[in-house]
Scaffold this motif. Sequence first.
Motif, mmCIF file in Angstrom:
data_model
loop_
_atom_site.group_PDB
_atom_site.id
_atom_site.type_symbol
_atom_site.label_atom_id
_atom_site.label_comp_id
_atom_site.label_asym_id
_atom_site.label_seq_id
_atom_site.Cartn_x
_atom_site.Cartn_y
_atom_site.Cartn_z
ATOM 1 N N VAL A 233 -9.664 -0.253 -46.542
ATOM 2 C CA VAL A 233 -10.775 0.676 -46.301
ATOM 3 C C VAL A 233 -11.621 0.102 -45.169
ATOM 4 O O VAL A 233 -12.204 -0.980 -45.303
ATOM 5 C CB VAL A 233 -11.634 0.875 -47.564
ATOM 6 N N LEU A 234 -11.683 0.818 -44.037
ATOM 7 C CA LEU A 234 -12.440 0.330 -42.880
ATOM 8 C C LEU A 234 -13.905 0.725 -43.021
ATOM 9 O O LEU A 234 -14.247 1.599 -43.825
ATOM 10 C CB LEU A 234 -11.858 0.933 -41.602
ATOM 11 N N PRO A 235 -14.804 0.103 -42.227
ATOM 12 C CA PRO A 235 -16.203 0.536 -42.231
ATOM 13 C C PRO A 235 -16.332 1.998 -41.798
ATOM 14 O O PRO A 235 -15.464 2.532 -41.094
ATOM 15 C CB PRO A 235 -16.860 -0.396 -41.212
ATOM 16 N N ASP A 236 -17.432 2.641 -42.213
ATOM 17 C CA ASP A 236 -17.597 4.073 -41.959
ATOM 18 C C ASP A 236 -17.679 4.405 -40.466
ATOM 19 O O ASP A 236 -17.151 5.401 -40.005
ATOM 20 C CB ASP A 236 -18.860 4.584 -42.675
ATOM 21 N N LYS A 237 -18.377 3.546 -39.711
ATOM 22 C CA LYS A 237 -18.543 3.796 -38.281
ATOM 23 C C LYS A 237 -17.239 3.525 -37.549
ATOM 24 O O LYS A 237 -16.610 2.499 -37.775
ATOM 25 C CB LYS A 237 -19.624 2.857 -37.714
ATOM 26 N N PRO A 238 -16.830 4.404 -36.627
ATOM 27 C CA PRO A 238 -15.647 4.109 -35.821
ATOM 28 C C PRO A 238 -15.943 2.990 -34.817
ATOM 29 O O PRO A 238 -17.058 2.885 -34.305
ATOM 30 C CB PRO A 238 -15.355 5.430 -35.108
ATOM 31 N N ILE A 239 -14.945 2.152 -34.535
ATOM 32 C CA ILE A 239 -15.122 1.009 -33.636
ATOM 33 C C ILE A 239 -14.227 1.198 -32.419
ATOM 34 O O ILE A 239 -13.015 1.420 -32.554
ATOM 35 C CB ILE A 239 -14.772 -0.305 -34.363
#
Lengths: 236, 280
Positions: free
Chosen positions: B174-180
Amino acid sequence: MATMGTKFRPITERFPKCYQQFLADMRRPRARVMCRPPAEKLRYDASQHLVFKVPDARIPTIFLPESQRGLWGGEEAVKGFRLRKKGRGTVPTLWVPYVTKNVLYSEILDKHFQIETTDHALRLIDESFGFDNYILKTPVQDLNSQMALDIRRKMLLAMARREIYPDNPERRKEILEKYAEFIIPEEEAEWFGLHIREATWKLLEQEQKAKGTPMKAQLRAKFIESLKNPTPPAES
Amino acid sequence: MFAASVLRRVASPNCYHVRTLIVLKRSHPLRQPQVGEAHKNLQTKRMRTYELVPLTEEEKPKTIKVVLKELVEGYGAVGDVIEVPRNFGRFELIVPGRASYASPEALKWAETLQERGIEVVRFTSKTSPGTIRYLRSRVYALIMSEKNPWTLEVWHVRSHLRSQGLVVPEEAIVLPDKPINHNDGVFGKDIIITIKINGKDEARCRLRFRPAEELLSPATQLQEVEQPWYIDTPTALFESQAAEINQMHDEVMAIFQKRIEAIRSEGLRSIADLNVRAIF
Protein backbone atom coordinates in the motif's frame (compact mmCIF):
# COMPACT_ATOMS: atom_id res chain seq x y z
CA MET A 1 15.02 -27.16 95.13
CA ALA A 2 11.89 -25.59 93.77
CA THR A 3 10.46 -22.70 95.73
CA MET A 4 7.34 -23.29 97.77
CA GLY A 5 3.99 -22.80 96.08
CA THR A 6 5.22 -22.77 92.43
CA LYS A 7 4.49 -25.83 90.35
CA PHE A 8 6.87 -26.76 87.55
CA ARG A 9 5.30 -26.55 84.09
CA PRO A 10 7.17 -28.15 81.19
CA ILE A 11 8.08 -25.88 78.33
CA THR A 12 5.65 -27.54 75.88
CA GLU A 13 2.79 -26.41 78.09
CA ARG A 14 4.07 -22.85 78.37
CA PHE A 15 3.99 -22.27 74.58
CA PRO A 16 1.07 -20.23 73.19
CA LYS A 17 -1.92 -22.34 72.18
CA CYS A 18 -1.44 -21.73 68.45
CA TYR A 19 2.08 -23.18 68.63
CA GLN A 20 0.95 -26.15 70.71
CA GLN A 21 -1.65 -26.86 68.04
CA PHE A 22 1.08 -26.61 65.38
CA LEU A 23 3.23 -29.17 67.23
CA ALA A 24 0.23 -31.49 67.47
CA ASP A 25 -0.42 -31.08 63.74
CA MET A 26 3.16 -32.01 62.93
CA ARG A 27 2.68 -35.33 64.74
CA ARG A 28 -0.34 -36.35 62.62
CA PRO A 29 0.16 -39.20 60.11
CA ARG A 30 1.54 -38.01 56.80
CA ALA A 31 0.16 -38.71 53.34
CA ARG A 32 1.64 -41.74 51.60
CA VAL A 33 4.00 -40.89 48.78
CA MET A 34 6.38 -43.82 48.37
CA CYS A 35 3.73 -46.53 48.63
CA ARG A 36 0.01 -47.01 48.01
CA PRO A 37 -2.73 -48.17 50.39
CA PRO A 38 -4.35 -51.54 49.58
CA ALA A 39 -7.15 -51.42 47.04
CA GLU A 40 -9.74 -52.93 49.40
CA LYS A 41 -10.00 -52.75 53.15
CA LEU A 42 -11.79 -56.08 53.66
CA ARG A 43 -11.32 -59.50 52.10
CA TYR A 44 -13.78 -62.42 52.01
CA ASP A 45 -12.27 -65.88 52.41
CA ALA A 46 -14.59 -68.36 50.70
CA SER A 47 -13.01 -71.45 52.21
CA GLN A 48 -13.52 -70.27 55.78
CA HIS A 49 -16.68 -68.22 55.13
CA LEU A 50 -15.03 -65.33 56.98
CA VAL A 51 -14.28 -61.67 56.32
CA PHE A 52 -10.75 -60.49 57.09
CA LYS A 53 -9.14 -57.10 57.34
CA VAL A 54 -6.57 -56.70 54.56
CA PRO A 55 -3.17 -56.26 56.25
CA ASP A 56 -1.78 -52.81 55.67
CA ALA A 57 1.71 -51.59 56.64
CA ARG A 58 3.56 -48.62 55.23
CA ILE A 59 6.98 -49.09 53.72
CA PRO A 60 9.42 -47.56 56.22
CA THR A 61 11.37 -44.56 54.85
CA ILE A 62 14.62 -42.91 55.89
CA PHE A 63 14.57 -39.23 56.85
CA LEU A 64 17.03 -37.13 54.83
CA PRO A 65 18.08 -33.81 56.43
CA GLU A 66 18.55 -32.28 52.95
CA SER A 67 14.80 -32.47 52.44
CA GLN A 68 14.39 -29.68 55.02
CA ARG A 69 15.91 -27.07 52.72
CA GLY A 70 13.98 -27.98 49.58
CA LEU A 71 10.52 -28.92 48.35
CA TRP A 72 10.43 -32.67 47.92
CA GLY A 73 6.70 -33.16 48.28
CA GLY A 74 7.13 -35.74 51.06
CA GLU A 75 9.61 -37.98 49.24
CA GLU A 76 12.27 -39.79 51.27
CA ALA A 77 14.79 -42.59 50.85
CA VAL A 78 13.90 -46.26 51.07
CA LYS A 79 16.36 -48.97 52.04
CA GLY A 80 15.62 -52.56 51.14
CA PHE A 81 16.17 -55.37 48.68
CA ARG A 82 15.36 -55.94 45.05
CA LEU A 83 14.69 -59.33 43.48
CA ARG A 84 17.05 -60.56 40.79
CA LYS A 85 16.17 -63.25 38.27
CA LYS A 86 14.18 -66.17 39.63
CA GLY A 87 16.31 -68.23 41.97
CA ARG A 88 19.20 -65.77 42.04
CA GLY A 89 18.44 -64.06 45.33
CA THR A 90 18.24 -60.35 46.07
CA VAL A 91 20.32 -57.17 45.76
CA PRO A 92 20.46 -54.61 48.58
CA THR A 93 19.17 -51.32 47.16
CA LEU A 94 18.78 -47.73 48.29
CA TRP A 95 16.10 -45.75 46.46
CA VAL A 96 16.63 -41.98 46.68
CA PRO A 97 14.60 -39.05 45.31
CA TYR A 98 15.64 -37.33 42.08
CA VAL A 99 16.06 -33.64 42.94
CA THR A 100 16.54 -30.71 40.54
CA LYS A 101 17.04 -26.99 41.06
CA ASN A 102 14.17 -24.88 39.78
CA VAL A 103 12.96 -21.31 40.02
CA LEU A 104 9.55 -20.66 41.56
CA TYR A 105 7.68 -17.38 42.02
CA SER A 106 5.70 -16.26 45.04
CA GLU A 107 2.87 -13.83 44.35
CA ILE A 108 2.47 -12.70 47.95
CA LEU A 109 6.14 -11.94 48.62
CA ASP A 110 6.73 -10.81 44.99
CA LYS A 111 9.94 -12.77 44.95
CA HIS A 112 11.66 -15.52 42.96
CA PHE A 113 13.14 -18.51 44.77
CA GLN A 114 15.67 -21.03 43.55
CA ILE A 115 14.54 -24.21 45.23
CA GLU A 116 15.57 -27.84 45.04
CA THR A 117 12.42 -29.68 44.02
CA THR A 118 11.30 -33.08 42.89
CA ASP A 119 8.96 -33.67 39.99
CA HIS A 120 6.30 -34.82 42.44
CA ALA A 121 6.43 -31.46 44.25
CA LEU A 122 6.06 -29.58 40.96
CA ARG A 123 3.05 -31.74 40.12
CA LEU A 124 1.49 -30.89 43.50
CA ILE A 125 2.11 -27.19 42.82
CA ASP A 126 0.33 -27.54 39.47
CA GLU A 127 -2.61 -29.24 41.12
CA SER A 128 -3.02 -26.47 43.70
CA PHE A 129 -2.73 -23.70 41.05
CA GLY A 130 0.48 -22.05 42.13
CA PHE A 131 3.38 -21.94 44.58
CA ASP A 132 1.58 -19.72 47.12
CA ASN A 133 -1.50 -21.92 47.20
CA TYR A 134 0.62 -25.05 47.63
CA ILE A 135 2.60 -23.58 50.53
CA LEU A 136 -0.49 -22.19 52.29
CA LYS A 137 -2.97 -25.03 51.68
CA THR A 138 -0.88 -28.14 52.26
CA PRO A 139 -1.12 -29.63 55.78
CA VAL A 140 2.03 -28.84 57.76
CA GLN A 141 3.05 -32.48 58.23
CA ASP A 142 2.93 -33.11 54.47
CA LEU A 143 5.19 -30.20 53.55
CA ASN A 144 8.05 -32.06 55.30
CA SER A 145 10.37 -29.08 54.94
CA GLN A 146 11.52 -26.43 57.41
CA MET A 147 12.18 -24.05 54.52
CA ALA A 148 8.58 -24.31 53.31
CA LEU A 149 7.34 -23.59 56.85
CA ASP A 150 9.62 -20.54 57.05
CA ILE A 151 8.31 -19.22 53.72
CA ARG A 152 4.75 -19.81 54.92
CA ARG A 153 5.43 -17.85 58.13
CA LYS A 154 6.85 -14.97 56.08
CA MET A 155 3.76 -14.98 53.87
CA LEU A 156 1.40 -15.01 56.85
CA LEU A 157 3.33 -12.20 58.56
CA ALA A 158 3.42 -10.08 55.41
CA MET A 159 -0.33 -10.49 54.98
CA ALA A 160 -1.11 -9.86 58.65
CA ARG A 161 0.98 -6.68 58.68
CA ARG A 162 -0.34 -5.58 55.22
CA GLU A 163 3.27 -5.13 54.11
CA ILE A 164 2.95 -6.63 50.63
CA TYR A 165 3.44 -4.48 47.51
CA PRO A 166 4.28 -1.19 49.34
CA ASP A 167 4.33 0.80 46.07
CA ASN A 168 1.23 -0.70 44.47
CA PRO A 169 -1.96 -0.37 46.59
CA GLU A 170 -4.23 -1.85 43.88
CA ARG A 171 -2.19 -5.03 43.60
CA ARG A 172 -2.01 -5.27 47.42
CA LYS A 173 -5.79 -5.13 47.70
CA GLU A 174 -6.16 -7.73 44.95
CA ILE A 175 -3.74 -10.18 46.59
CA LEU A 176 -5.24 -9.70 50.08
CA GLU A 177 -8.68 -10.50 48.66
CA LYS A 178 -7.38 -13.53 46.80
CA TYR A 179 -5.72 -15.08 49.87
CA ALA A 180 -8.23 -13.73 52.45
CA GLU A 181 -8.99 -17.21 53.86
CA PHE A 182 -5.39 -17.66 55.01
CA ILE A 183 -5.00 -14.37 56.94
CA ILE A 184 -4.46 -14.94 60.67
CA PRO A 185 -3.60 -12.48 63.49
CA GLU A 186 -0.02 -11.28 63.70
CA GLU A 187 0.62 -12.83 67.14
CA GLU A 188 -0.24 -16.29 65.78
CA ALA A 189 1.69 -15.76 62.54
CA GLU A 190 4.88 -14.97 64.47
CA TRP A 191 4.82 -18.42 66.06
CA PHE A 192 3.78 -20.42 63.01
CA GLY A 193 6.22 -23.01 61.74
CA LEU A 194 9.08 -22.20 64.08
CA HIS A 195 11.53 -24.98 64.78
CA ILE A 196 11.11 -26.11 68.38
CA ARG A 197 14.61 -24.87 69.21
CA GLU A 198 13.80 -21.36 67.90
CA ALA A 199 10.43 -21.39 69.63
CA THR A 200 12.07 -22.26 72.97
CA TRP A 201 14.46 -19.32 72.76
CA LYS A 202 11.61 -17.05 71.79
CA LEU A 203 9.55 -18.20 74.77
CA LEU A 204 12.44 -17.85 77.25
CA GLU A 205 13.15 -14.32 76.04
CA GLN A 206 9.49 -13.38 76.41
CA GLU A 207 9.35 -14.81 79.93
CA GLN A 208 12.51 -12.98 80.92
CA LYS A 209 11.09 -9.72 79.56
CA ALA A 210 7.88 -10.22 81.54
CA LYS A 211 9.81 -10.82 84.76
CA GLY A 212 11.85 -7.65 84.36
CA THR A 213 15.53 -7.27 85.24
CA PRO A 214 16.50 -8.99 88.51
CA MET A 215 17.30 -6.83 91.52
CA LYS A 216 20.90 -8.10 91.57
CA ALA A 217 21.49 -6.75 88.06
CA GLN A 218 19.77 -3.47 88.95
CA LEU A 219 21.98 -2.94 92.01
CA ARG A 220 25.10 -3.84 90.06
CA ALA A 221 24.27 -1.27 87.37
CA LYS A 222 23.62 1.33 90.05
CA PHE A 223 26.96 0.62 91.72
CA ILE A 224 28.91 0.86 88.41
CA GLU A 225 27.16 4.13 87.67
CA SER A 226 28.19 5.52 91.04
CA LEU A 227 31.82 4.52 90.46
CA LYS A 228 31.85 6.27 87.07
CA ASN A 229 30.30 9.50 88.36
CA PRO A 230 31.24 9.78 92.04
CA THR A 231 29.07 12.28 93.88
CA PRO A 232 31.10 14.88 95.79
CA PRO A 233 30.95 14.45 99.56
CA ALA A 234 28.51 16.77 101.27
CA GLU A 235 30.19 19.76 102.94
CA SER A 236 29.64 19.91 106.65
CA MET B 1 35.81 -50.36 34.85
CA PHE B 2 34.61 -47.38 36.89
CA ALA B 3 32.95 -45.67 33.95
CA ALA B 4 31.23 -48.86 32.89
CA SER B 5 29.84 -49.44 36.37
CA VAL B 6 28.55 -45.85 36.54
CA LEU B 7 26.92 -46.12 33.13
CA ARG B 8 25.21 -49.32 34.14
CA ARG B 9 23.68 -47.57 37.14
CA VAL B 10 22.31 -44.59 35.17
CA ALA B 11 18.69 -45.11 34.16
CA SER B 12 17.50 -44.44 30.65
CA PRO B 13 16.86 -40.74 30.02
CA ASN B 14 13.34 -41.67 28.94
CA CYS B 15 12.56 -42.61 32.54
CA TYR B 16 13.23 -39.11 33.84
CA HIS B 17 10.52 -37.64 31.66
CA VAL B 18 8.02 -40.22 32.79
CA ARG B 19 8.20 -40.45 36.57
CA THR B 20 11.02 -39.77 38.97
CA LEU B 21 8.83 -40.47 41.99
CA ILE B 22 9.59 -43.92 43.39
CA VAL B 23 6.49 -45.89 44.29
CA LEU B 24 7.22 -49.29 45.82
CA LYS B 25 5.29 -52.35 46.90
CA ARG B 26 6.32 -55.51 48.73
CA SER B 27 7.36 -58.36 46.48
CA HIS B 28 5.84 -60.91 48.88
CA PRO B 29 2.35 -60.43 50.35
CA LEU B 30 1.94 -59.54 54.00
CA ARG B 31 1.04 -62.33 56.40
CA GLN B 32 -2.54 -62.18 57.67
CA PRO B 33 -2.16 -61.19 61.34
CA GLN B 34 -4.44 -62.61 64.02
CA VAL B 35 -7.18 -60.36 65.33
CA GLY B 36 -5.70 -57.60 67.46
CA GLU B 37 -2.16 -58.68 66.67
CA ALA B 38 0.42 -56.26 65.26
CA HIS B 39 2.70 -57.13 62.38
CA LYS B 40 5.66 -59.00 63.74
CA ASN B 41 7.59 -59.93 60.68
CA LEU B 42 8.07 -56.53 59.01
CA GLN B 43 11.80 -56.35 59.76
CA THR B 44 12.65 -59.59 57.99
CA LYS B 45 14.50 -59.53 54.69
CA ARG B 46 11.49 -61.12 52.97
CA MET B 47 9.27 -58.24 54.05
CA ARG B 48 11.85 -55.63 53.04
CA THR B 49 12.08 -56.86 49.44
CA TYR B 50 10.37 -54.31 47.24
CA GLU B 51 9.58 -53.76 43.59
CA LEU B 52 8.54 -50.67 41.63
CA VAL B 53 4.84 -50.13 41.00
CA PRO B 54 4.25 -49.74 37.25
CA LEU B 55 3.16 -46.39 35.90
CA THR B 56 -0.53 -45.65 35.82
CA GLU B 57 -2.24 -43.73 33.07
CA GLU B 58 -2.68 -40.68 35.34
CA GLU B 59 1.03 -40.32 36.02
CA LYS B 60 2.08 -40.11 32.41
CA PRO B 61 3.41 -36.69 31.38
CA LYS B 62 0.59 -34.36 30.57
CA THR B 63 0.16 -30.86 29.38
CA ILE B 64 -0.96 -28.09 31.72
CA LYS B 65 -3.59 -25.47 31.06
CA VAL B 66 -2.55 -21.83 31.39
CA VAL B 67 -4.26 -18.47 30.88
CA LEU B 68 -2.09 -15.98 29.01
CA LYS B 69 -1.65 -12.55 30.60
CA GLU B 70 0.05 -11.02 27.58
CA LEU B 71 0.69 -11.71 23.91
CA VAL B 72 3.01 -14.70 23.51
CA GLU B 73 4.20 -15.07 19.94
CA GLY B 74 3.17 -18.36 18.41
CA TYR B 75 0.91 -19.28 21.34
CA GLY B 76 -1.86 -16.74 21.68
CA ALA B 77 -3.19 -13.38 22.80
CA VAL B 78 -4.25 -12.02 26.21
CA GLY B 79 -6.89 -14.13 27.91
CA ASP B 80 -6.38 -17.24 25.74
CA VAL B 81 -6.57 -20.59 27.53
CA ILE B 82 -3.95 -22.88 26.01
CA GLU B 83 -2.45 -26.30 26.74
CA VAL B 84 1.32 -26.48 26.75
CA PRO B 85 3.96 -29.01 27.86
CA ARG B 86 4.39 -28.93 31.63
CA ASN B 87 7.89 -27.56 32.01
CA PHE B 88 7.44 -25.00 29.25
CA GLY B 89 4.32 -23.71 30.95
CA ARG B 90 5.89 -23.66 34.41
CA PHE B 91 9.25 -22.08 33.73
CA GLU B 92 8.76 -20.11 30.50
CA LEU B 93 5.24 -18.76 31.01
CA ILE B 94 4.17 -18.83 34.67
CA VAL B 95 7.40 -18.00 36.52
CA PRO B 96 8.18 -14.92 34.33
CA GLY B 97 4.56 -13.76 34.78
CA ARG B 98 3.44 -14.14 31.17
CA ALA B 99 0.66 -16.54 32.15
CA SER B 100 -1.10 -17.99 35.18
CA TYR B 101 -2.53 -21.40 36.04
CA ALA B 102 -6.04 -21.99 34.70
CA SER B 103 -7.66 -21.70 38.13
CA PRO B 104 -11.37 -20.76 38.35
CA GLU B 105 -10.38 -17.16 39.23
CA ALA B 106 -8.06 -16.87 36.26
CA LEU B 107 -10.71 -18.25 33.90
CA LYS B 108 -13.19 -15.70 35.27
CA TRP B 109 -10.61 -12.96 34.70
CA ALA B 110 -10.17 -14.10 31.10
CA GLU B 111 -13.92 -13.91 30.49
CA THR B 112 -14.24 -10.36 31.82
CA LEU B 113 -11.43 -8.81 29.75
CA GLN B 114 -13.74 -6.60 27.72
CA GLU B 115 -15.37 -5.13 30.84
CA ARG B 116 -11.97 -4.12 32.15
CA GLY B 117 -11.17 -2.38 28.87
CA ILE B 118 -8.13 -4.48 27.99
CA GLU B 119 -7.48 -4.59 24.24
CA VAL B 120 -6.84 -8.01 22.75
CA VAL B 121 -4.28 -7.77 19.95
CA ARG B 122 -4.26 -10.80 17.67
CA PHE B 123 -2.03 -11.61 14.75
CA THR B 124 -2.93 -13.75 11.79
CA SER B 125 0.03 -16.10 12.11
CA LYS B 126 2.83 -17.23 14.40
CA THR B 127 5.58 -15.44 12.47
CA SER B 128 3.65 -12.27 11.70
CA PRO B 129 4.81 -10.13 14.71
CA GLY B 130 8.41 -11.15 14.04
CA THR B 131 8.09 -10.09 10.41
CA ILE B 132 6.68 -6.73 11.46
CA ARG B 133 9.66 -6.16 13.77
CA TYR B 134 12.08 -7.23 11.02
CA LEU B 135 10.65 -4.80 8.49
CA ARG B 136 10.73 -1.93 11.00
CA SER B 137 14.44 -2.46 11.59
CA ARG B 138 15.48 -2.11 7.95
CA VAL B 139 15.77 0.50 5.18
CA TYR B 140 15.28 -0.57 1.58
CA ALA B 141 16.57 1.37 -1.43
CA LEU B 142 14.31 2.52 -4.26
CA ILE B 143 16.79 3.04 -7.10
CA MET B 144 14.97 5.30 -9.60
CA SER B 145 16.09 7.24 -12.63
CA GLU B 146 16.98 10.92 -12.36
CA LYS B 147 16.64 11.61 -16.10
CA ASN B 148 13.63 9.64 -17.28
CA PRO B 149 10.21 10.69 -16.00
CA TRP B 150 8.26 8.31 -13.79
CA THR B 151 5.40 8.11 -11.30
CA LEU B 152 5.86 5.67 -8.44
CA GLU B 153 3.79 2.50 -8.84
CA VAL B 154 3.40 -0.68 -6.89
CA TRP B 155 5.45 -2.80 -9.26
CA HIS B 156 8.44 -0.48 -8.82
CA VAL B 157 8.44 -1.17 -5.12
CA ARG B 158 7.84 -4.89 -5.58
CA SER B 159 10.76 -5.37 -7.98
CA HIS B 160 13.17 -3.32 -5.86
CA LEU B 161 12.26 -5.17 -2.70
CA ARG B 162 12.69 -8.48 -4.52
CA SER B 163 16.16 -7.47 -5.73
CA GLN B 164 17.09 -6.86 -2.09
CA GLY B 165 15.82 -10.23 -0.95
CA LEU B 166 12.24 -9.48 0.13
CA VAL B 167 9.49 -11.13 -1.92
CA VAL B 168 6.21 -9.28 -1.52
CA PRO B 169 3.11 -9.76 -3.69
CA GLU B 170 1.70 -6.63 -5.29
CA GLU B 171 -1.64 -6.88 -3.46
CA ALA B 172 0.14 -6.54 -0.13
CA ILE B 173 1.83 -3.21 -0.90
CA VAL B 174 0.00 0.00 0.00
CA LEU B 175 1.69 3.22 -1.18
CA PRO B 176 1.18 6.67 0.38
CA ASP B 177 -1.95 8.52 -0.77
CA LYS B 178 -0.07 11.31 -2.56
CA PRO B 179 1.36 10.38 -5.97
CA ILE B 180 5.17 10.69 -6.19
CA ASN B 181 6.87 11.96 -9.35
CA HIS B 182 10.48 12.14 -10.53
CA ASN B 183 10.65 15.92 -10.31
CA ASP B 184 9.53 16.26 -6.66
CA GLY B 185 13.10 16.38 -5.33
CA VAL B 186 12.74 12.90 -3.95
CA PHE B 187 16.33 11.63 -4.04
CA GLY B 188 17.91 10.96 -0.66
CA LYS B 189 14.53 11.20 1.05
CA ASP B 190 12.51 8.56 2.89
CA ILE B 191 8.93 7.38 2.64
CA ILE B 192 7.02 4.76 4.62
CA ILE B 193 4.83 2.19 2.94
CA THR B 194 2.46 -0.35 4.46
CA ILE B 195 2.84 -4.05 3.78
CA LYS B 196 -0.20 -6.14 4.63
CA ILE B 197 0.69 -9.58 5.95
CA ASN B 198 -2.04 -12.14 5.18
CA GLY B 199 -4.19 -9.17 4.18
CA LYS B 200 -4.67 -8.03 7.80
CA ASP B 201 -1.55 -7.31 9.86
CA GLU B 202 -0.04 -3.99 8.86
CA ALA B 203 3.75 -3.75 8.78
CA ARG B 204 5.51 -0.42 8.24
CA CYS B 205 8.53 -0.43 5.94
CA ARG B 206 10.97 2.41 5.21
CA LEU B 207 12.22 3.11 1.68
CA ARG B 208 14.83 5.61 0.49
CA PHE B 209 15.03 7.03 -3.03
CA ARG B 210 18.47 6.67 -4.57
CA PRO B 211 19.61 7.91 -8.02
CA ALA B 212 20.20 5.09 -10.48
CA GLU B 213 22.60 6.90 -12.86
CA GLU B 214 24.95 7.94 -10.08
CA LEU B 215 25.02 4.52 -8.47
CA LEU B 216 25.58 2.63 -11.69
CA SER B 217 28.48 4.78 -12.91
CA PRO B 218 31.87 3.07 -12.44
CA ALA B 219 33.30 6.11 -10.63
CA THR B 220 30.94 5.80 -7.67
CA GLN B 221 31.28 2.05 -7.53
CA LEU B 222 35.04 2.32 -7.02
CA GLN B 223 34.69 5.04 -4.41
CA GLU B 224 35.50 4.03 -0.85
CA VAL B 225 32.60 4.71 1.47
CA GLU B 226 33.23 5.37 5.14
CA GLN B 227 29.82 4.38 6.38
CA PRO B 228 26.87 2.72 4.68
CA TRP B 229 24.15 4.91 3.18
CA TYR B 230 21.37 3.69 5.40
CA ILE B 231 23.01 5.09 8.53
CA ASP B 232 22.73 8.69 7.34
CA THR B 233 20.17 10.77 9.21
CA PRO B 234 16.93 10.58 7.25
CA THR B 235 14.84 13.41 5.80
CA ALA B 236 11.18 12.71 5.21
CA LEU B 237 9.52 13.36 1.90
CA PHE B 238 6.16 13.98 3.57
CA GLU B 239 6.13 15.97 6.78
CA SER B 240 3.34 13.82 8.21
CA GLN B 241 5.72 10.84 8.28
CA ALA B 242 8.71 12.73 9.74
CA ALA B 243 8.19 11.73 13.37
CA GLU B 244 7.70 8.04 12.55
CA ILE B 245 10.77 7.97 10.30
CA ASN B 246 12.98 9.46 13.03
CA GLN B 247 11.71 6.91 15.51
CA MET B 248 12.41 4.04 13.13
CA HIS B 249 15.88 5.43 12.43
CA ASP B 250 16.69 5.44 16.14
CA GLU B 251 15.69 1.78 16.37
CA VAL B 252 17.92 0.92 13.39
CA MET B 253 20.87 2.75 14.94
CA ALA B 254 20.42 0.97 18.27
CA ILE B 255 20.65 -2.43 16.56
CA PHE B 256 23.63 -1.25 14.47
CA GLN B 257 25.59 0.01 17.49
CA LYS B 258 24.88 -3.18 19.42
CA ARG B 259 26.15 -5.32 16.56
CA ILE B 260 29.30 -3.18 16.07
CA GLU B 261 30.11 -3.39 19.80
CA ALA B 262 29.71 -7.15 19.68
CA ILE B 263 32.17 -7.35 16.76
CA ARG B 264 34.63 -5.13 18.63
CA SER B 265 34.50 -7.16 21.82
CA GLU B 266 34.24 -10.68 20.39
CA GLY B 267 36.00 -10.21 17.06
CA LEU B 268 34.85 -11.32 13.65
CA ARG B 269 33.21 -14.70 13.74
CA SER B 270 32.92 -15.19 9.98
CA ILE B 271 33.55 -13.43 6.69
CA ALA B 272 29.86 -12.60 6.56
CA ASP B 273 30.46 -10.06 9.36
CA LEU B 274 32.54 -7.96 6.95
CA ASN B 275 29.49 -7.40 4.80
CA VAL B 276 27.95 -4.34 6.39
CA ARG B 277 24.59 -5.10 4.87
CA ALA B 278 24.57 -8.42 6.75
CA ILE B 279 24.86 -6.61 10.06
CA PHE B 280 21.10 -6.35 10.21
